[in-house]
Scaffold this motif. Sequence first.
Motif, PDB file in Angstrom:
ATOM      1  N   VAL A 111      50.513  87.151  23.056  1.00  0.00           N
ATOM      2  CA  VAL A 111      49.895  87.262  21.737  1.00  0.00           C
ATOM      3  C   VAL A 111      50.485  86.176  20.868  1.00  0.00           C
ATOM      4  O   VAL A 111      51.708  86.101  20.708  1.00  0.00           O
ATOM      5  CB  VAL A 111      50.181  88.635  21.087  1.00  0.00           C
ATOM      6  N   VAL A 112      49.645  85.312  20.302  1.00  0.00           N
ATOM      7  CA  VAL A 112      50.137  84.306  19.361  1.00  0.00           C
ATOM      8  C   VAL A 112      49.433  84.500  18.026  1.00  0.00           C
ATOM      9  O   VAL A 112      48.222  84.697  17.977  1.00  0.00           O
ATOM     10  CB  VAL A 112      49.898  82.856  19.831  1.00  0.00           C
ATOM     11  N   ASN A 113      50.229  84.491  16.954  1.00  0.00           N
ATOM     12  CA  ASN A 113      49.661  84.613  15.618  1.00  0.00           C
ATOM     13  C   ASN A 113      49.731  83.245  14.953  1.00  0.00           C
ATOM     14  O   ASN A 113      50.802  82.657  14.871  1.00  0.00           O
ATOM     15  CB  ASN A 113      50.456  85.658  14.823  1.00  0.00           C
ATOM     16  N   GLN A 114      48.608  82.736  14.491  1.00  0.00           N
ATOM     17  CA  GLN A 114      48.523  81.431  13.835  1.00  0.00           C
ATOM     18  C   GLN A 114      49.165  80.332  14.682  1.00  0.00           C
ATOM     19  O   GLN A 114      50.142  79.711  14.259  1.00  0.00           O
ATOM     20  CB  GLN A 114      49.230  81.485  12.475  1.00  0.00           C
ATOM     21  N   PRO A 115      48.626  80.084  15.890  1.00  0.00           N
ATOM     22  CA  PRO A 115      49.289  79.141  16.791  1.00  0.00           C
ATOM     23  C   PRO A 115      49.437  77.739  16.231  1.00  0.00           C
ATOM     24  O   PRO A 115      50.374  77.038  16.609  1.00  0.00           O
ATOM     25  CB  PRO A 115      48.394  79.149  18.027  1.00  0.00           C
TER      26      PRO A 115
END
Lengths: 517, 306
Positions: free
Chosen positions: A433-437
Amino acid sequence: MTKDGTEGEPKVPDQTLLSVNGLTKAYPGVVANNNVSFSIKPGEVHALLGENGAGKSTLVKMIYGLVRPDSGDMALNGAPYTPSEPRAARASGVAMVFQHFSLFDALSVAENIALGMENPPKQNVLSAQIREVSETYGLPLDPERLVGELSAGERQRVEIIRCLLQNPKILIMDEPTSVLTPQEVEILFETLRKLSAEGTAILYISHKLDEIRALCDSATILRLGEVVDICNPHEKTARELAEMMVGQTLHTPSRKPHKQEGVVLQVSDLSMRSATAFGTSLKDISFSVHAGEVLGIGGVAGNGQDELLAAISGETSPDAGTVTVHGTPVQHLGPNQRRKLAILTAPEERLGHAAAPDMSLIENALMTGAIRENLTNRGFLKWGAAKTFAEKIIANFDVRTPSPNNAARALSGGNLQKFVVGREILQRPDVLVVNQPTWGVDAAAAADIRQALLDLAAQGSAVIAISQDLDELMEISDNFSALNEGRLTAPRSVQGLTVDEIGLMMGGAHGMEAAHV
Amino acid sequence: MDLSAINPAALLASLMVAATPILLAAIGEMVVEKSGVLNLGVEGMMITGAVTGFAVAVETQSPFFGFVAAAAASAVLSLVFGFLTLKLLSNQVATGLALTLFGLGLSALIGQAYAEQRPPSTARLDLGFLSDLPFFGRVLFSHDPIVYLSLALLVAVWAFLKFARLGLVLRAVGENHDAAHALGYKVVRIRMIAIAFGGACAGLGGAHLSLVRVAQWTDGMTAGAGWIALAIVVFASWKAQRVLLGAYLFGGISVLQLNLQVAGIPVPVEYLSMSPYIITILVLVLISRSSTAAPASLGKPFFATS
């Protein structure tokens, strides 16, 4: 009132409102602005276009009196203009809407607006004025509400109305659309066009090319602190503008054809109450991600993105619902136990959440990699192995740093982001899970990170990319879903999804329909 | 055990006197914290005020000059804290603790010469017929001016924070100093003034202790009053009315437990002595359960990025 109802005074094309001549500002080690000149006429919508670090913010801070130029001068209506502080700028008719809203959560809308005015009237008079201006420009707002309870779009309205109450001659907008849904952007543009028709000049800072082409009369393009070109954005393609901005030819991430197989991550009826006063609670979230799939999750900031990441990483345990990986329930497990099961995350906040700012890259590599990369031995650290792992991240992801012993804080945003995302990818996640990559990352590094995520999915991992950049999500996702006030819409295939549909999934215009005549 | 020896009027009257030093220190600290600064040096500023007020009052034989000097001395001391934390960006918690230790030591040094002396008595305010009222005259209208000053100050601070534009600016600075700076407000200057005000209030409170309540000088005589003022501010959720409630509750129970000790009730003295702290904190925690609205920038360092 309709947008066509009043056209205001006619524009005076041959008159210059603000001219900027040869502004230069240097900080230790970097020249933020070098000999920058441009001018703006009454009613003109002028874009300042450039990448992060191109010097846009420094330039407008000088115009707004927050920063003093080292050399160069400005003139407003032909007279010398040297604002020593924002107060002076406001008195001269220059107003600014900030990128990161300069608002006070615990104060009411009216109090927030009063703080931005020189001589505010009494609260009840001010409240009436706020209502009047907000009706006129189609930006409904209740003056008594606490700002902390407002959506991002509403918070921006607070700032705009704060500026409008002072009848500015120039309105500076710093990245105004990064937190808005497409519908909210459309309403904002109508407001701005209306202001422009009434003779207010607008200095519009953005790196979103389509917006600039739709809205702006002229554009000044900045690269590394210097003016590269001043052009009419209507006459350029988005690609031409982008290449002027970046100074090189861009490559778009390519996806290898691959097939999606069985479900890896399954989230069912997940609910979680927010731990903080102004946070968002998650409500009945259900979705699944297959091996080889990239699920893009859009939505305006503050609609549950951080909470969703925390619920999957194990930082917080949900109040109800299940999270299963390959059929094993994990909702009761903590982050380290989930890491063991190959569930990895890269949070949005690079400094402080994804990485410890004052610790070295080796230590930061140890922190999430200890378990899967086997970097500890009976409670003792294996420094040699940790260093090797850090060096591997640096080499594989082209992280520009003098050595792995450098503190995370010393890296630029893009380099640290490559390190943080690379650190998780190299641990062979089944679920990432990546937030704002790519938030605040320059275009070349952003393309590298997107490519890395696509490659990871091609190897059979399930990838969830949470982002506010819709173009990015359209580029890398197989399926798209949106968070709105803590609820997640059902995922839909990106193929054939229109901007309108995406906007509606994101919650439409957040209560603005009524005023949007 | 003889509870009849406790005179309710005398008890209530001494409650107000006992609560005043803590109330003054808490009002000042509330303003400081509302501006976003955590000054843990209240105890040190109070005792500095106590010794300065005592010494000046003895030397000039004027309690008035004593109070003025106490406020000034503690304000100067607090500005040292302000300079270190706001200009040199030192850690607020560590600097505040250092300020307390420094104040305790400095006051012991200055106070050596005054240990055996008696201060000039502070005249009670004569409120005419009000002071002659039965019961109420004694409880409410026969105190020294500082008691009334503390109450007036509380109302003034409440109104300032709620209605005045400067009060709004002060709250804004405490809530989000970066945004306040971006709007062009002088964060450091506003905080410096708030810190000096907090220091002056703590100094007045300390002087009230040494000149009125105890009316003599002993080392370490504040005995934690500054700390309880700090605790009251937090547990009162930065609200003026609750600060008043907390301070008077603490003062009241302190006086009551002394009276109970004298009356010889069969409870160990240790329990009676700890009761004011426990009950005050407990009551304030209970009434402030739902609201934990600390100023969002409280204790965070501010540096202007421009």
